[in-house]
Design a protein around this motif. Structure first.
Motif, PDB file in Angstrom:
ATOM      1  N   ASN A  16       0.833  -1.201   0.000  1.00  0.00           N
ATOM      2  CA  ASN A  16       0.000   0.000   0.000  1.00  0.00           C
ATOM      3  C   ASN A  16       0.865   1.248   0.000  1.00  0.00           C
ATOM      4  O   ASN A  16       0.549   2.232  -0.674  1.00  0.00           O
ATOM      5  CB  ASN A  16      -0.940   0.015   1.203  1.00  0.00           C
ATOM      6  N   LYS A  17       1.979   1.208   0.727  1.00  0.00           N
ATOM      7  CA  LYS A  17       2.892   2.341   0.754  1.00  0.00           C
ATOM      8  C   LYS A  17       3.546   2.524  -0.615  1.00  0.00           C
ATOM      9  O   LYS A  17       3.675   3.642  -1.095  1.00  0.00           O
ATOM     10  CB  LYS A  17       3.960   2.141   1.826  1.00  0.00           C
ATOM     11  N   LYS A  18       3.923   1.427  -1.254  1.00  0.00           N
ATOM     12  CA  LYS A  18       4.506   1.507  -2.595  1.00  0.00           C
ATOM     13  C   LYS A  18       3.502   2.084  -3.589  1.00  0.00           C
ATOM     14  O   LYS A  18       3.874   2.874  -4.450  1.00  0.00           O
ATOM     15  CB  LYS A  18       4.978   0.135  -3.060  1.00  0.00           C
ATOM     16  N   LYS A  19       2.235   1.679  -3.469  1.00  0.00           N
ATOM     17  CA  LYS A  19       1.196   2.219  -4.344  1.00  0.00           C
ATOM     18  C   LYS A  19       1.042   3.718  -4.142  1.00  0.00           C
ATOM     19  O   LYS A  19       0.926   4.480  -5.104  1.00  0.00           O
ATOM     20  CB  LYS A  19      -0.140   1.532  -4.081  1.00  0.00           C
ATOM     21  N   ALA A  20       1.047   4.154  -2.893  1.00  0.00           N
ATOM     22  CA  ALA A  20       0.910   5.575  -2.592  1.00  0.00           C
ATOM     23  C   ALA A  20       2.103   6.360  -3.142  1.00  0.00           C
ATOM     24  O   ALA A  20       1.929   7.435  -3.734  1.00  0.00           O
ATOM     25  CB  ALA A  20       0.779   5.790  -1.094  1.00  0.00           C
ATOM     26  N   ASN A  21       3.314   5.829  -2.968  1.00  0.00           N
ATOM     27  CA  ASN A  21       4.511   6.487  -3.505  1.00  0.00           C
ATOM     28  C   ASN A  21       4.473   6.552  -5.031  1.00  0.00           C
ATOM     29  O   ASN A  21       4.857   7.549  -5.635  1.00  0.00           O
ATOM     30  CB  ASN A  21       5.777   5.768  -3.054  1.00  0.00           C
ATOM     31  N   TYR A  22       3.988   5.484  -5.654  1.00  0.00           N
ATOM     32  CA  TYR A  22       3.865   5.445  -7.108  1.00  0.00           C
ATOM     33  C   TYR A  22       2.912   6.537  -7.590  1.00  0.00           C
ATOM     34  O   TYR A  22       3.202   7.241  -8.549  1.00  0.00           O
ATOM     35  CB  TYR A  22       3.375   4.059  -7.535  1.00  0.00           C
ATOM     36  N   LEU A  23       1.788   6.698  -6.904  1.00  0.00           N
ATOM     37  CA  LEU A  23       0.832   7.731  -7.292  1.00  0.00           C
ATOM     38  C   LEU A  23       1.421   9.130  -7.155  1.00  0.00           C
ATOM     39  O   LEU A  23       1.186   9.994  -7.995  1.00  0.00           O
ATOM     40  CB  LEU A  23      -0.453   7.618  -6.459  1.00  0.00           C
ATOM     41  N   VAL A  24       2.208   9.357  -6.121  1.00  0.00           N
ATOM     42  CA  VAL A  24       2.860  10.657  -5.939  1.00  0.00           C
ATOM     43  C   VAL A  24       3.814  10.921  -7.105  1.00  0.00           C
ATOM     44  O   VAL A  24       3.828  12.012  -7.673  1.00  0.00           O
ATOM     45  CB  VAL A  24       3.602  10.719  -4.586  1.00  0.00           C
ATOM     46  N   ILE A  26       3.739   9.573 -10.131  1.00  0.00           N
ATOM     47  CA  ILE A  26       2.964   9.743 -11.366  1.00  0.00           C
ATOM     48  C   ILE A  26       2.371  11.143 -11.442  1.00  0.00           C
ATOM     49  O   ILE A  26       2.443  11.807 -12.479  1.00  0.00           O
ATOM     50  CB  ILE A  26       1.839   8.679 -11.458  1.00  0.00           C
ATOM     51  N   LYS A  27       1.776  11.612 -10.339  1.00  0.00           N
ATOM     52  CA  LYS A  27       1.162  12.946 -10.340  1.00  0.00           C
ATOM     53  C   LYS A  27       2.202  14.034 -10.582  1.00  0.00           C
ATOM     54  O   LYS A  27       1.954  14.975 -11.335  1.00  0.00           O
ATOM     55  CB  LYS A  27       0.426  13.190  -9.021  1.00  0.00           C
ATOM     56  N   ALA A  28       3.376  13.916  -9.961  1.00  0.00           N
ATOM     57  CA  ALA A  28       4.443  14.901 -10.165  1.00  0.00           C
ATOM     58  C   ALA A  28       4.927  14.863 -11.616  1.00  0.00           C
ATOM     59  O   ALA A  28       5.148  15.918 -12.235  1.00  0.00           O
ATOM     60  CB  ALA A  28       5.594  14.644  -9.208  1.00  0.00           C
ATOM     61  N   SER A  29       5.069  13.670 -12.176  1.00  0.00           N
ATOM     62  CA  SER A  29       5.519  13.540 -13.565  1.00  0.00           C
ATOM     63  C   SER A  29       4.499  14.119 -14.531  1.00  0.00           C
ATOM     64  O   SER A  29       4.860  14.825 -15.484  1.00  0.00           O
ATOM     65  CB  SER A  29       5.773  12.068 -13.906  1.00  0.00           C
ATOM     66  N   LEU A  30       3.232  13.830 -14.306  1.00  0.00           N
ATOM     67  CA  LEU A  30       2.187  14.358 -15.183  1.00  0.00           C
ATOM     68  C   LEU A  30       2.078  15.871 -15.081  1.00  0.00           C
ATOM     69  O   LEU A  30       1.887  16.553 -16.098  1.00  0.00           O
ATOM     70  CB  LEU A  30       0.837  13.704 -14.867  1.00  0.00           C
ATOM     71  N   THR A  31       2.202  16.409 -13.882  1.00  0.00           N
ATOM     72  CA  THR A  31       2.164  17.857 -13.701  1.00  0.00           C
ATOM     73  C   THR A  31       3.310  18.510 -14.462  1.00  0.00           C
ATOM     74  O   THR A  31       3.119  19.509 -15.166  1.00  0.00           O
ATOM     75  CB  THR A  31       2.249  18.212 -12.206  1.00  0.00           C
ATOM     76  N   GLU A  70       6.882  18.291   0.473  1.00  0.00           N
ATOM     77  CA  GLU A  70       7.636  17.283   1.229  1.00  0.00           C
ATOM     78  C   GLU A  70       7.270  15.868   0.801  1.00  0.00           C
ATOM     79  O   GLU A  70       8.127  14.983   0.740  1.00  0.00           O
ATOM     80  CB  GLU A  70       7.384  17.463   2.725  1.00  0.00           C
ATOM     81  N   GLU A  71       6.016  15.622   0.485  1.00  0.00           N
ATOM     82  CA  GLU A  71       5.568  14.290   0.075  1.00  0.00           C
ATOM     83  C   GLU A  71       6.249  13.879  -1.239  1.00  0.00           C
ATOM     84  O   GLU A  71       6.708  12.739  -1.385  1.00  0.00           O
ATOM     85  CB  GLU A  71       4.049  14.279  -0.094  1.00  0.00           C
ATOM     86  N   ILE A  72       6.340  14.809  -2.172  1.00  0.00           N
ATOM     87  CA  ILE A  72       7.015  14.528  -3.432  1.00  0.00           C
ATOM     88  C   ILE A  72       8.506  14.339  -3.215  1.00  0.00           C
ATOM     89  O   ILE A  72       9.126  13.438  -3.765  1.00  0.00           O
ATOM     90  CB  ILE A  72       6.759  15.661  -4.454  1.00  0.00           C
TER      91      ILE A  72
END
Length: 77
Positions: A16-24, A26-31, A70-72
């Motif tokens: 679940n932590k890996k999934k959350a990190n992956y989403l962060v 992906i969102k930074a890359s897409l932005t 900080e999350e990114i």
């Protein structure tokens, strides 16, 4: 046996932590990609080596996003 200490619970929590990190990431890359596409800017530079002072628009923008969030910052590069 305590369910919170089981291997299965540990693996599930980690995934679940890996999934959350992956989403962060992906969102930074897409932005970053949206910004560069919107401005018609190149994603890469001529020299993206570790010792280069400028690594290209995409990587530099990702680093700036990490400085401001900080999350990114915890999961990128």
């Amino acid at each position: 046996m305590n369910q919170k200490q089981s291997i299965e619970a540990s693996i599930k929590k980690q995934s679940n932590k890996k999934k959350a990190n992956y989403l962060v990431r992906i969102k930074a890359s897409l932005t970053s990609a949206k910004y560069l596409l919107w401005g018609g800017l190149a994603f890469r530079a001529h020299d993206e080596s570790d010792d280069s002072s400028y690594k290209g628009n995409f990587l530099e923008l990702i680093e700036v996003l990490g400085l401001n969030n900080e999350e990114i910052d915890k999961v990128i590069l």
